[in-house]
Design a protein around this motif. Structure first.
Motif, PDB file in Angstrom:
ATOM      1  N   THR A   1      -5.749   1.738   3.301  1.00 26.48           N
ATOM      2  CA  THR A   1      -5.015   0.423   2.966  1.00 26.48           C
ATOM      3  C   THR A   1      -4.734   0.390   1.429  1.00 26.48           C
ATOM      4  OG1 THR A   1      -6.108  -0.731   4.651  1.00 26.48           O
ATOM      5  CG2 THR A   1      -5.133  -2.185   3.022  1.00 26.48           C
ATOM      6  N   THR A   2      -5.887   0.903   0.722  1.00 24.47           N
ATOM      7  CA  THR A   2      -5.877   0.924  -0.994  1.00 24.47           C
ATOM      8  C   THR A   2      -4.789   1.699  -1.405  1.00 24.47           C
ATOM      9  OG1 THR A   2      -8.161   0.516  -1.030  1.00 24.47           O
ATOM     10  CG2 THR A   2      -7.291   1.440  -3.101  1.00 24.47           C
ATOM     11  N   VAL A   3      -4.673   2.927  -0.585  1.00 25.00           N
ATOM     12  CA  VAL A   3      -3.421   3.670  -1.007  1.00 25.00           C
ATOM     13  C   VAL A   3      -2.063   3.002  -0.802  1.00 25.00           C
ATOM     14  CG1 VAL A   3      -2.142   6.021  -0.361  1.00 25.00           C
ATOM     15  CG2 VAL A   3      -4.841   5.917  -0.595  1.00 25.00           C
ATOM     16  N   LEU A   4      -1.984   2.323   0.330  1.00 24.84           N
ATOM     17  CA  LEU A   4      -0.798   1.715   0.663  1.00 24.84           C
ATOM     18  C   LEU A   4      -0.306   0.562  -0.624  1.00 24.84           C
ATOM     19  CD1 LEU A   4      -0.490   0.887   4.431  1.00 24.84           C
ATOM     20  CD2 LEU A   4       0.694   2.585   3.038  1.00 24.84           C
ATOM     21  N   ALA A   5      -1.670  -0.087  -0.838  1.00 20.12           N
ATOM     22  CA  ALA A   5      -1.478  -0.967  -1.972  1.00 20.12           C
ATOM     23  C   ALA A   5      -1.142  -0.508  -3.111  1.00 20.12           C
ATOM     24  CB  ALA A   5      -2.878  -1.897  -2.003  1.00 20.12           C
ATOM     25  N   VAL A   6      -1.563   0.856  -3.526  1.00 21.62           N
ATOM     26  CA  VAL A   6      -1.211   1.368  -4.894  1.00 21.62           C
ATOM     27  C   VAL A   6       0.102   1.899  -4.889  1.00 21.62           C
ATOM     28  CG1 VAL A   6      -1.902   3.232  -6.586  1.00 21.62           C
ATOM     29  CG2 VAL A   6      -3.778   1.649  -5.469  1.00 21.62           C
ATOM     30  N   VAL A   7       0.513   2.439  -3.582  1.00 27.28           N
ATOM     31  CA  VAL A   7       1.872   3.245  -3.622  1.00 27.28           C
ATOM     32  C   VAL A   7       3.012   2.508  -3.674  1.00 27.28           C
ATOM     33  CG1 VAL A   7       2.991   5.241  -2.550  1.00 27.28           C
ATOM     34  CG2 VAL A   7       0.449   5.440  -2.926  1.00 27.28           C
ATOM     35  N   ILE A   8       2.910   1.508  -2.629  1.00 26.13           N
ATOM     36  CA  ILE A   8       4.162   0.878  -2.273  1.00 26.13           C
ATOM     37  C   ILE A   8       4.461  -0.091  -3.536  1.00 26.13           C
ATOM     38  CG2 ILE A   8       5.057  -0.988  -0.770  1.00 26.13           C
ATOM     39  CD1 ILE A   8       3.221   0.234   1.549  1.00 26.13           C
ATOM     40  N   GLU A   9       5.635  -0.011  -3.701  1.00 26.29           N
ATOM     41  CA  GLU A   9       6.423  -1.127  -4.522  1.00 26.29           C
ATOM     42  C   GLU A   9       6.594  -2.260  -3.942  1.00 26.29           C
ATOM     43  OE1 GLU A   9       9.921   0.578  -6.804  1.00 26.29           O
ATOM     44  OE2 GLU A   9       9.069   2.327  -7.298  1.00 26.29           O
ATOM     45  N   TRP A  10       5.664  -3.306  -4.001  1.00 24.23           N
ATOM     46  CA  TRP A  10       5.522  -4.549  -3.175  1.00 24.23           C
ATOM     47  C   TRP A  10       7.001  -5.569  -3.767  1.00 24.23           C
ATOM     48  CZ3 TRP A  10       2.996  -4.584   0.848  1.00 24.23           C
ATOM     49  CH2 TRP A  10       1.869  -3.604   0.988  1.00 24.23           C
ATOM     50  N   ASP A  11       7.327  -5.306  -5.051  1.00 27.00           N
ATOM     51  CA  ASP A  11       8.220  -6.411  -5.354  1.00 27.00           C
ATOM     52  C   ASP A  11       9.590  -5.805  -5.112  1.00 27.00           C
ATOM     53  OD1 ASP A  11       6.332  -7.636  -7.117  1.00 27.00           O
ATOM     54  OD2 ASP A  11       6.942  -6.538  -8.875  1.00 27.00           O
ATOM     55  N   ALA A  12       9.750  -4.840  -4.473  1.00 30.38           N
ATOM     56  CA  ALA A  12      10.946  -4.452  -3.722  1.00 30.38           C
ATOM     57  C   ALA A  12      11.156  -4.527  -2.282  1.00 30.38           C
ATOM     58  CB  ALA A  12      11.460  -3.170  -3.989  1.00 30.38           C
ATOM     59  N   ARG A  13       9.760  -5.121  -1.623  1.00 32.45           N
ATOM     60  CA  ARG A  13       9.456  -5.397  -0.276  1.00 32.45           C
ATOM     61  C   ARG A  13       9.753  -6.689  -0.200  1.00 32.45           C
ATOM     62  NH1 ARG A  13      10.221  -0.490   1.890  1.00 32.45           N
ATOM     63  NH2 ARG A  13       9.040   1.274   0.665  1.00 32.45           N
ATOM     64  N   PRO A  14      10.239  -7.050   1.349  1.00 30.71           N
ATOM     65  CA  PRO A  14      10.276  -8.625   1.631  1.00 30.71           C
ATOM     66  C   PRO A  14       8.839  -9.295   1.734  1.00 30.71           C
ATOM     67  CG  PRO A  14      11.493  -7.007   3.344  1.00 30.71           C
ATOM     68  CD  PRO A  14      10.860  -6.109   2.293  1.00 30.71           C
ATOM     69  N   PRO A  15       8.931 -10.441   1.503  1.00 35.31           N
ATOM     70  CA  PRO A  15       7.397 -11.226   1.517  1.00 35.31           C
ATOM     71  C   PRO A  15       6.772 -11.060   2.759  1.00 35.31           C
ATOM     72  CG  PRO A  15       9.513 -12.459   0.772  1.00 35.31           C
ATOM     73  CD  PRO A  15      10.147 -11.348   1.118  1.00 35.31           C
ATOM     74  N   ALA A  16       7.309 -10.675   4.057  1.00 38.01           N
ATOM     75  CA  ALA A  16       6.467 -10.557   4.935  1.00 38.01           C
ATOM     76  C   ALA A  16       5.525  -9.518   4.909  1.00 38.01           C
ATOM     77  CB  ALA A  16       7.422 -10.289   6.374  1.00 38.01           C
ATOM     78  N   TRP A  17       6.009  -8.178   4.140  1.00 37.28           N
ATOM     79  CA  TRP A  17       5.072  -7.238   4.051  1.00 37.28           C
ATOM     80  C   TRP A  17       3.551  -7.652   3.340  1.00 37.28           C
ATOM     81  CZ3 TRP A  17       6.067  -1.384   3.855  1.00 37.28           C
ATOM     82  CH2 TRP A  17       7.172  -1.223   4.517  1.00 37.28           C
ATOM     83  N   SER A  18       3.666  -8.705   2.530  1.00 32.10           N
ATOM     84  CA  SER A  18       2.290  -9.036   1.822  1.00 32.10           C
ATOM     85  C   SER A  18       1.097  -9.136   2.856  1.00 32.10           C
ATOM     86  CB  SER A  18       2.754 -10.451   1.152  1.00 32.10           C
ATOM     87  OG  SER A  18       3.054 -11.445   1.866  1.00 32.10           O
ATOM     88  N   VAL A  19       1.371  -9.491   4.169  1.00 31.96           N
ATOM     89  CA  VAL A  19       0.495  -9.864   5.199  1.00 31.96           C
ATOM     90  C   VAL A  19      -0.317  -8.500   5.410  1.00 31.96           C
ATOM     91  CG1 VAL A  19       1.192 -12.160   5.702  1.00 31.96           C
ATOM     92  CG2 VAL A  19       1.666  -9.949   6.937  1.00 31.96           C
ATOM     93  N   LEU A  20       0.400  -7.192   5.225  1.00 25.58           N
ATOM     94  CA  LEU A  20      -0.251  -6.154   5.787  1.00 25.58           C
ATOM     95  C   LEU A  20      -1.448  -5.735   5.337  1.00 25.58           C
ATOM     96  CD1 LEU A  20       0.113  -3.730   7.692  1.00 25.58           C
ATOM     97  CD2 LEU A  20       1.431  -2.609   5.531  1.00 25.58           C
ATOM     98  N   VAL A  21      -1.597  -5.758   3.975  1.00 28.46           N
ATOM     99  CA  VAL A  21      -2.819  -5.347   3.229  1.00 28.46           C
ATOM    100  C   VAL A  21      -4.212  -6.048   3.732  1.00 28.46           C
ATOM    101  CG1 VAL A  21      -3.922  -5.036   1.069  1.00 28.46           C
ATOM    102  CG2 VAL A  21      -1.665  -4.323   1.544  1.00 28.46           C
ATOM    103  N   PRO A  22      -4.035  -7.637   3.657  1.00 30.25           N
ATOM    104  CA  PRO A  22      -5.290  -8.221   3.965  1.00 30.25           C
ATOM    105  C   PRO A  22      -5.561  -8.254   5.393  1.00 30.25           C
ATOM    106  CG  PRO A  22      -3.466  -9.889   3.430  1.00 30.25           C
ATOM    107  CD  PRO A  22      -3.023  -8.272   2.878  1.00 30.25           C
ATOM    108  N   VAL A  23      -4.315  -8.134   6.345  1.00 29.55           N
ATOM    109  CA  VAL A  23      -4.847  -7.877   7.871  1.00 29.55           C
ATOM    110  C   VAL A  23      -5.645  -6.529   7.987  1.00 29.55           C
ATOM    111  CG1 VAL A  23      -3.826  -7.483  10.008  1.00 29.55           C
ATOM    112  CG2 VAL A  23      -3.093  -9.177   8.821  1.00 29.55           C
ATOM    113  N   LEU A  24      -5.189  -5.454   7.429  1.00 31.04           N
ATOM    114  CA  LEU A  24      -5.691  -4.120   7.292  1.00 31.04           C
ATOM    115  C   LEU A  24      -7.371  -4.210   6.751  1.00 31.04           C
ATOM    116  CD1 LEU A  24      -2.972  -1.850   6.582  1.00 31.04           C
ATOM    117  CD2 LEU A  24      -4.051  -1.899   8.726  1.00 31.04           C
TER     118      LEU A  24
END
Length: 565
Positions: free
Chosen positions: A62-85
């Motif tokens: 999860t930490t790697v995903l949080a660091v690697v993914i460019e969250w500003d370029a992703r839809p807002p729905a992706w924001s729930v992925l990290v806290p659910v993991l």
């Protein structure tokens, strides 16, 4: 201010759908690793157990995903992925540490709060579903038997998550409302500030474009606003040797004289002392050809509650007008002088004609009327001449040691019969005063003008009191009547030449507005001052002030001292 903006920006990351994901995940990871380190100190076998290692693997992924993914370029729905993991990693850790399940379960509140802040009600729903599916249901399935207590124990954590999420959403909603109101207020304030700045600039442009001087002062007399014309006037009033003079050193004088006006009587100071006036003429600048005559007016400034917050004073250059008036005055003086000689002759021949014993009563009454009107006309001509002499600066004062109380006594004797005929009580309270260098004839005329006005504006049955005495370092003479009185506005213009109050005009009381102007010229010529206090319907009180040393003398009058006879 920069620190406040930085913290405001960081707080905004908490509720942003995308921003701050990496930093919050790194914080949660550090917290979890710290917890793991504390557990490993006493129970390393728990940390090395496969379920716990899986939990750490999920946390690491999860930490790697949080660091690697460019969250500003992703839809807002992706924001729930990290806290659910993160909830999943806590569930795996809790499953391993069943003896401490309650304490470990509290770790799930961090991602729950994250979800509630990010997705609001949707985040609360996702949190409750995730906690129920990953923690509550597995705990219920592993129970040896199921009863109401086991069910309550299993559902307690989802219920707490629900309450925490709802409280977070409610608090953030209130915060959003406050932020919205604050943003609206700030926007409105900026609009008002822009409008105020525009209005202020427009006001400055307007007042700088007019030819009159304008100065605005606060309630304490400090300058708030001064237009371009007033800056020039102030420079004219500034002595050459003093670039920053106070009020007392400014070159402000009585018109047509070299006598400085005392600071309390200067236009700005009068305005600061809450006076309102019109057409108060002063000379500004070096004596001689460099002086400029200004007509000044003042108005008080009131705030929204009606309290006084300052004053505005306007200076208008009337030099050309004054020169024109003086030319007219010279013409009036010349005509008056030419009229005096034939009038004196007419009165003389009328008196001779009235002495004729052969005149009929009817003819004698005609001659008496003609004589009375001729004398009245002669009196007007003499007043006009005296006024022109006083204002031309050629008035000569013959100064001898005299007592103001004796001059007052003589003036009272001259008006005693007139007061008796009008049914007015003329009362005297004459304290003997020290000798001063005075022009007895001119002061007799000044005091006579005050008594004449007091009798003229007092109704039958009223009283007129004349009083003399010493007050501190000054000799004073008071003439107090119980007449019709005056308003504050009328008092400000009372000593203006040819001015008559509205009450006097409406009452058809005879007069030409010369007497008080002439009286003031005589008093100022002696270095004295004249003041008035009055209220409509309550009478008036005029006061003459003379310094005991008698050294302050007006420059507009020629003084010639003579030894006592």
């Amino acid at each position: 201010m920069e620190s406040l903006n930085r913290w405001t920006e960081r707080a905004g990351w908490v509720v942003s759908p995308t921003r701050g994901t990496t930093s919050k995940q790194l914080y949660f990871t550090a917290f979890m690793l710290g917890t793991t380190l504390l557990i490993a100190i006493s129970h390393p076998e728990l940390v090395l157990a496969p379920p716990y290692l899986v939990a750490l693997g999920v946390l690491a992924g999860t930490t790697v995903l949080a660091v690697v993914i460019e969250w500003d370029a992703r839809p807002p729905a992706w924001s729930v992925l990290v806290p659910v993991l993160d909830i999943l990693s806590v569930a795996l850790m809790r499953d391993m540490l069943r003896d401490s399940s309650i304490a470990v379960s509290l770790l799930v509140l961090l991602p729950v709060l994250w979800l509630a802040a990010r997705a609001r009600l949707l985040g609360v729903v996702i949190s409750v579903v995730a906690v129920t599916a990953l923690i509550a249901l597995p705990a219920l399935v592993r129970a040896p038997h199921i009863d109401s207590l086991v069910i309550v124990h299993s559902l307690l954590l989802p219920f707490i998550v629900l309450q925490m999420g709802l409280l977070t959403v409610g608090a953030l909603s209130l915060l959003d409302g406050q932020n919205h109101r604050l943003a609206s207020a700030l926007q409105e304030q900026e609009s008002l500030l822009d409008a105020a700045a525009t209005s202020e600039k427009l006001l400055h442009n307007i007042i700088d474009s007019v030819d009159v001087g304008i100065v605005v002062v606060d309630r304490d007399g400090n300058d708030l606003l001064m237009n371009r014309a007033q800056h020039r006037i102030h420079a004219l009033a500034t002595p050459e040797e003093d670039h920053d003079p106070d009020e007392a050193r400014l070159l402000v004088r009585y018109p047509g004289t070299s006598t400085p006006i005392p600071p309390p009587q200067r236009p700005v100071r009068r305005a600061v002392m809450q006076e309102t006036f019109d057409n108060y003429v002063v000379d500004i600048g070096p004596p001689g050809r460099g002086a400029v005559a200004f007509s000044t007016s003042a108005r008080q400034i009131l705030d929204r509650q009606g309290a006084r917050s300052g004053a505005v004073v306007v200076f208008s250059d009337v030099t050309t007008y004054i020169e024109t008036v003086r030319s007219q005055e010279r013409f009036v003086a010349a005509v008056s002088h030419e009229l005096r000689t034939p009038l004196t002759s007419v009165i003389g021949y009328l008196e001779l004609a009235r002495d004729d014993l052969d005149l009929s009563k009817e003819t004698a009454s005609y001659l008496q009327v003609a004589n009375r009107n001729a004398e009245q006309l002669l009196l007007i001509v003499q007043d006009l001449l005296a006024d022109q002499v006083a204002r031309s600066g050629t008035q000569e004062l013959v100064l001898r040691p005299r007592r103001l109380s004796e001059i007052a006594q003589q003036a009272a004797e001259s008006f005693a019969l007139r007061a008796e005929e009008q049914g007015i009580a003329l009362e005297l309270d004459l304290e003997e005063t020290p000798e001063l260098p005075l022009d007895e004839q001119r002061l007799q005329q000044a005091v006579g003008n005050l008594l004449s006005n007091a009798l003229k504006y007092t109704a039958r049955g009223g009283t007129v009191l004349m009083r003399t005495g010493v007050r501190g370092t000054q000799v004073e003479l008071n003439v107090i009547d119980s007449g019709m009185g005056m308003s504050d506005q009328e008092q400000t213009n009372l000593f203006t030449p040819y001015y008559r109050t509205r009450t006097a005009r409406d009452s058809a009381i005879a007069g030409h507005g010369i007497g008080l102007s002439l009286t003031r010229q005589i008093v100022v010529g002696h270095g004295g001052q004249i003041s008035v206090r009055s209220r409509p319907g309550e009478g008036s009180a005029f006061t003459l002030h003379f310094a005991l040393d008698g050294t302050e003398r007006a420059g507009g009058a020629t003084a010639r001292s003579e030894a006592p006879e």
